[in-house]
Motif scaffolding. Sequence first.
Motif, mmCIF file in Angstrom:
data_model
loop_
_atom_site.group_PDB
_atom_site.id
_atom_site.type_symbol
_atom_site.label_atom_id
_atom_site.label_comp_id
_atom_site.label_asym_id
_atom_site.label_seq_id
_atom_site.Cartn_x
_atom_site.Cartn_y
_atom_site.Cartn_z
ATOM 1 N N ARG A 1 -9.898 0.158 -0.299
ATOM 2 C CA ARG A 1 -9.414 -0.618 -1.434
ATOM 3 C C ARG A 1 -10.597 -1.317 -2.107
ATOM 4 N N GLN B 1 -8.909 4.711 -6.756
ATOM 5 C CA GLN B 1 -7.892 3.837 -6.172
ATOM 6 C C GLN B 1 -6.499 4.441 -6.291
ATOM 7 N N CYS C 1 -2.825 6.310 -3.223
ATOM 8 C CA CYS C 1 -1.353 6.315 -3.181
ATOM 9 C C CYS C 1 -0.868 7.605 -2.546
ATOM 10 N N CYS D 1 7.349 0.291 -2.899
ATOM 11 C CA CYS D 1 6.815 -0.388 -4.078
ATOM 12 C C CYS D 1 7.844 -0.414 -5.200
ATOM 13 N N ALA E 1 2.249 -9.167 -8.330
ATOM 14 C CA ALA E 1 2.191 -7.858 -7.655
ATOM 15 C C ALA E 1 2.971 -7.797 -6.344
ATOM 16 N N CYS F 1 4.798 -5.492 -5.685
ATOM 17 C CA CYS F 1 4.728 -4.067 -5.350
ATOM 18 C C CYS F 1 3.646 -3.805 -4.308
ATOM 19 N N GLU F 2 2.535 -4.515 -4.416
ATOM 20 C CA GLU F 2 1.446 -4.312 -3.455
ATOM 21 C C GLU F 2 1.827 -4.853 -2.084
ATOM 22 N N CYS G 1 3.804 -2.156 -0.515
ATOM 23 C CA CYS G 1 3.154 -0.851 -0.365
ATOM 24 C C CYS G 1 3.163 -0.407 1.101
ATOM 25 N N PRO H 1 -3.227 -2.257 0.899
ATOM 26 C CA PRO H 1 -2.342 -1.626 -0.076
ATOM 27 C C PRO H 1 -3.103 -1.062 -1.269
ATOM 28 N N THR I 1 -4.216 -0.612 -5.050
ATOM 29 C CA THR I 1 -4.452 -1.605 -6.108
ATOM 30 C C THR I 1 -3.555 -1.285 -7.311
ATOM 31 N N ILE I 2 -2.258 -1.388 -7.090
ATOM 32 C CA ILE I 2 -1.275 -0.986 -8.093
ATOM 33 C C ILE I 2 -1.454 -1.774 -9.391
ATOM 34 N N LYS I 3 -1.648 -3.077 -9.247
ATOM 35 C CA LYS I 3 -1.765 -3.929 -10.430
ATOM 36 C C LYS I 3 -2.956 -3.525 -11.286
#
Length: 248
Positions: free
Chosen positions: A12, A42, A46, A54, A99, A101-102, A105, A114, A116-118
């Motif tokens: 990450r 990044q 996923c 998420c 976030a 969602c993270e 994850c 997790p 780095t969705i954001k």
Amino acid sequence: MPDPNGFLRYDRRLPARRPVPVRISDWREVYPPAGEELVREQATRCMDCGIPFCHDGCPLGNRIPDWNDLVRTGNWDAAVESLHATNNFPEFTGRLCPAPCEAACVLGLGGQQPVTIKQVEVEIANAAVARDGLRPRPASAPTGRSVAVVGSGPAGLAAAQQLARAGHTVTVYERDDAIGGLLRYGIPDFKLEKQHVDRRVAQLTAEGVRFRAGVEVGVDVTAAQLRAEHDAVLLACGALQGRDTPGT
């Protein structure tokens, strides 16, 4: 098919913050845009899980594994479309959302860091601006209906955009002297530069949304007037008064 080993090959990583001596000289955002190589790396982490928690962690239900894989493969235009399918303003949420969602994850739940969705989200939003400048998408035909939206914060703006794209005539009423609500007056520039708000207001204006700033509903115009002038009224005025939570 996602890369099943991406999270093993890449750790990450986030873009470095602007140096403190530089940041204290202005009010610009703390994080600079990330390079495409870093973002694709990044997004490769996923796994496109069979049960992507998420989705449940995201209040908007963003299609996170879908646009992660589109970024991984360099399909930015499709990633932009996928992200905007559930989120009117990803450049806002990508900068401001905490976030969850993270936190949801699967990588994080499994002892890894997790995705780095954001960061991926905000870079897709940046790509949308760079590629088509947030092209307006006006309705193909008017419905003849009109809607008043009270409040020009993120909820009011999102509702106004969806209603206008459905063909309704939309007027947004804002008591402050400029459009944006909390986005403009409640969030400092180092987290959200106001060019992002201005860009979306310009897009909505081009889509037919009318804005009336400096108009306080209940003072300058009554609720009865709004009901008489419009087919529907949407209240999106937000929480204007804070409250304490009980002590434990």
